[in-house]
Design an enzyme around this catalytic site. Structure first.
Site, PDB file in Angstrom:
ATOM      1  N   TYR A 124      30.813  48.244  31.329  1.00 33.03           N
ATOM      2  CA  TYR A 124      31.638  46.762  31.533  1.00 33.03           C
ATOM      3  C   TYR A 124      31.589  46.185  30.388  1.00 33.03           C
ATOM      4  O   TYR A 124      32.653  45.625  29.722  1.00 33.03           O
ATOM      5  CB  TYR A 124      31.014  46.189  32.844  1.00 33.03           C
ATOM      6  CG  TYR A 124      31.746  44.971  33.221  1.00 33.03           C
ATOM      7  CD1 TYR A 124      32.910  45.004  33.742  1.00 33.03           C
ATOM      8  CD2 TYR A 124      30.916  43.673  33.014  1.00 33.03           C
ATOM      9  CE1 TYR A 124      33.702  43.758  34.104  1.00 33.03           C
ATOM     10  CE2 TYR A 124      31.865  42.555  33.464  1.00 33.03           C
ATOM     11  CZ  TYR A 124      33.021  42.571  34.060  1.00 33.03           C
ATOM     12  OH  TYR A 124      33.655  41.686  34.477  1.00 33.03           O
ATOM     13  N   SER A 172      35.204  38.082  29.998  1.00 34.53           N
ATOM     14  CA  SER A 172      34.111  37.753  30.826  1.00 34.53           C
ATOM     15  C   SER A 172      32.970  37.405  29.607  1.00 34.53           C
ATOM     16  O   SER A 172      33.207  37.677  28.713  1.00 34.53           O
ATOM     17  CB  SER A 172      33.448  39.058  31.396  1.00 34.53           C
ATOM     18  OG  SER A 172      32.032  38.716  31.860  1.00 34.53           O
TER      19      SER A 172
HETATM   20  N1  LIG Z   1      33.354  37.951  39.735  1.00 32.96           N
HETATM   21  C1  LIG Z   1      32.703  37.876  38.407  1.00 32.96           C
HETATM   22  O1  LIG Z   1      31.553  37.473  38.465  1.00 32.96           O
HETATM   23  C2  LIG Z   1      33.497  37.877  37.024  1.00 32.96           C
HETATM   24  C3  LIG Z   1      32.991  37.405  35.972  1.00 32.96           C
HETATM   25  C4  LIG Z   1      33.692  37.568  34.842  1.00 32.96           C
HETATM   26  C5  LIG Z   1      34.975  38.081  34.832  1.00 32.96           C
HETATM   27  N2  LIG Z   1      35.445  38.676  35.912  1.00 32.96           N
HETATM   28  C6  LIG Z   1      36.788  39.422  35.632  1.00 32.96           C
HETATM   29  O2  LIG Z   1      37.563  39.017  36.607  1.00 32.96           O
HETATM   30  C7  LIG Z   1      38.619  39.971  36.785  1.00 32.96           C
HETATM   31  C8  LIG Z   1      39.092  40.049  38.615  1.00 32.96           C
HETATM   32  O3  LIG Z   1      37.703  40.436  39.254  1.00 32.96           O
HETATM   33  P1  LIG Z   1      37.327  39.962  40.545  1.00 32.96           P
HETATM   34  O4  LIG Z   1      35.800  39.195  40.175  1.00 32.96           O
HETATM   35  O5  LIG Z   1      38.352  39.074  41.130  1.00 32.96           O
HETATM   36  O6  LIG Z   1      36.794  41.217  41.150  1.00 32.96           O
HETATM   37  P2  LIG Z   1      37.535  42.011  42.625  1.00 32.96           P
HETATM   38  O7  LIG Z   1      37.513  41.132  43.641  1.00 32.96           O
HETATM   39  O8  LIG Z   1      36.599  43.357  42.532  1.00 32.96           O
HETATM   40  O9  LIG Z   1      38.982  42.074  42.037  1.00 32.96           O
HETATM   41  C9  LIG Z   1      39.108  43.160  41.190  1.00 32.96           C
HETATM   42  C10 LIG Z   1      40.815  43.698  41.091  1.00 32.96           C
HETATM   43  O10 LIG Z   1      41.091  44.486  40.361  1.00 32.96           O
HETATM   44  C11 LIG Z   1      42.023  45.511  40.899  1.00 32.96           C
HETATM   45  N3  LIG Z   1      41.624  46.634  40.377  1.00 32.96           N
HETATM   46  C12 LIG Z   1      40.686  47.653  40.393  1.00 32.96           C
HETATM   47  N4  LIG Z   1      40.862  48.730  39.852  1.00 32.96           N
HETATM   48  C13 LIG Z   1      42.165  48.762  39.326  1.00 32.96           C
HETATM   49  C14 LIG Z   1      43.099  49.969  39.102  1.00 32.96           C
HETATM   50  N5  LIG Z   1      42.678  51.190  38.785  1.00 32.96           N
HETATM   51  N6  LIG Z   1      44.363  49.506  38.884  1.00 32.96           N
HETATM   52  C15 LIG Z   1      44.946  48.461  39.307  1.00 32.96           C
HETATM   53  N7  LIG Z   1      44.341  47.335  39.818  1.00 32.96           N
HETATM   54  C16 LIG Z   1      42.745  47.559  40.129  1.00 32.96           C
HETATM   55  C17 LIG Z   1      41.561  45.543  42.207  1.00 32.96           C
HETATM   56  O11 LIG Z   1      42.650  45.659  43.134  1.00 32.96           O
HETATM   57  P3  LIG Z   1      43.092  47.094  43.867  1.00 32.96           P
HETATM   58  O12 LIG Z   1      41.626  47.692  44.423  1.00 32.96           O
HETATM   59  O13 LIG Z   1      43.847  46.763  44.819  1.00 32.96           O
HETATM   60  O14 LIG Z   1      43.555  48.038  42.746  1.00 32.96           O
HETATM   61  C18 LIG Z   1      41.279  43.916  42.562  1.00 32.96           C
HETATM   62  O15 LIG Z   1      42.437  43.149  42.904  1.00 32.96           O
HETATM   63  C19 LIG Z   1      38.021  41.274  36.389  1.00 32.96           C
HETATM   64  O16 LIG Z   1      38.638  41.633  35.185  1.00 32.96           O
HETATM   65  C20 LIG Z   1      36.540  40.937  35.956  1.00 32.96           C
HETATM   66  O17 LIG Z   1      36.074  41.703  34.994  1.00 32.96           O
HETATM   67  C21 LIG Z   1      34.741  38.692  37.084  1.00 32.96           C
END
Ligand SMILES: NC(=O)c1ccc[n+]([C@@H]2O[C@H](COP(=O)([O-])OP(=O)(O)OC[C@H]3O[C@@H](n4cnc5c(N)ncnc54)[C@H](OP(=O)(O)O)[C@@H]3O)[C@@H](O)[C@H]2O)c1
Ligand SMILES: *[C@@H]1O[C@H](CO)[C@@H](O)[C@H](O)[C@H]1NC(C)=O
Ligand SMILES: *[C@@H]1O[C@H](CO)[C@@H](O)[C@H](O)[C@H]1NC(C)=O
Length: 316
Positions: free
Chosen positions: A200, A187
């Protein structure tokens, strides 16, 4: 008359100069596009393990890799959501002649001891893994003082140790095959820290350092490492974020709501992967500027962050 002639001449020179720049630029662009297409074609049949594939960016990455005819292995905790993603893949891209349908492997990244076993399970089905995308993650909302150490550990466990453990588990097979690619979804907050995101930011900074260290070692084995650092993406990340007590934050933040579409970020990441880029920052100019300030003019960055904290914590 004379001045008109001069004007004509200078216009002519300017025109030629513009052409001299424009034509190579076009040639360069075409060359890049052709090379990118060739690289994307090399994805056909690759086995790609994606964590956090049940939602948001992970789901978008699954679509993007599947569209390019990879065999995707979908990992996350919620089996039902993974099944939904699998049928979406099969229905949306029914014209894609993928050799192999998507595979579902439910995993909990915080159960570190289970991860080598899960990788064995994947290997017993697919034979090998070409690309591991460490995307699963959870965010944080809360001050340092209001956040229990338990929450710090939980976030570190999923975002950092989960990715590290999974990476270790796939590495030996990749080393044996002398090829492989490990992708870390970090990120902007892996490069700079914001107030009320301590757990985070720390977990993503740790991920970046782990990846940089691994990249050098992996290069001896023909294995690539790509770190992707996106800005805000419109996903459920803020809704699923943990508060200081470990409860779900449950709100869609305005910044997240206005963020990039996950499909756009997934496309940028897949391009970086086929071009074997070491890292890619996917954001607008302001976060990039903040990263620059943190590095080259840190005191200004610290003042700006103090102001940000003052503004947002005044509402408590
Ligand atoms: N959205 C943003 O603004 C942003 C910005 C920069 C980086 N990111 C990064 O992008 C990545 C994806 O996030 P997202 O934005 O798509 O958010 P999201 O929609 O909340 O997705 C998070 C994913 O991680 C999985 N997850 C969470 N805890 C877990 C665990 N204990 N074991 C296995 N899987 C787990 C969830 O699946 P389950 O709940 O089914 O386990 C879900 O598929 C993350 O690493 C986040 O830090 C996001
Ligand atoms: C956010 O969560 C809801 C409910 O689980 C789900 O329907 C939606 O598809 C999710 N959004 C994204 C972008 O994954
Ligand atoms: C290095 O990996 C690439 C694929 O990423 C592969 O095409 C190439 O054959 C590998 N080189 C060696 C020496 O194994």
């Amino acid at each position: 008359m004379n001045s008109a002639k001069k004007l004509y001449q200078s216009l002519n020179i300017a025109g030629s100069l513009a052409l001299a720049v424009f034509i190579p630029w076009i040639v360069f662009k075409v060359f890049r596009a052709v090379r990118l297409q060739k690289n994307l074609n090399e994805l056909v049949g690759k086995i790609v393990v994606i964590t956090g594939a049940s939602s948001g960016l992970g789901k978008a990455l699954a679509h993007e890799f599947y569209k390019h005819r990879c065999q995707v292995v979908l990992c996350a905790r919620r089996r039902q959501e993974l099944e939904r993603v699998r049928s979406d893949l099969l229905n949306t891209h029914c014209t894609v002649e993928t050799a192999q349908p998507p595979i579902i492997i439910p995993i909990d990244l915080s159960e570190l001891d289970s991860l080598p076993e899960q990788v064995k399970k994947i290997l017993s089905i697919t034979g090998h893994i070409d690309i591991l995308v460490n995307n699963g993650g959870v965010s944080h909302r809360g001050t340092v003082i209001s956040t229990t150490l338990d929450v710090d550990m939980k976030i570190m466990m999923v975002n950092y140790f989960g990715a590290a453990a999974l990476t270790k588990a796939v590495l030996s097979d990749m080393i044996k095959r002398k090829q492989g690619h490990i992708v870390f979804v970090s990120s902007i907050q892996g490069l700079i820290a914001l107030p009320e995101r301590s757990a985070y930011s720390a977990s993503k900074h740790a991920m970046q350092a782990f990846a940089d260290s691994l990249r050098a070692e992996a290069s001896l084995h023909n294995i690539s490492v790509t770190v992707a650092s996106p800005g805000y993406i419109k996903t459920n990340l803020s809704i699923n974020a943990l508060t200081g007590s470990g409860a779900s934050y449950g709100q869609m933040d305005a910044t997240t709501e206005k963020g990039y579409k996950p499909e756009y970020v997934a496309e940028q990441i897949i391009k970086a992967v086929v071009e074997k880029k070491n890292e890619i920052v996917i954001s607008t100019i302001i976060p990039k500027l903040a990263v620059f300030l943190r590095k080259y003019w840190p005191n200004i960055y610290f003042i700006l962050m103090n102001q940000r904290a003052k503004k947002s914590l005044a509402s408590y």
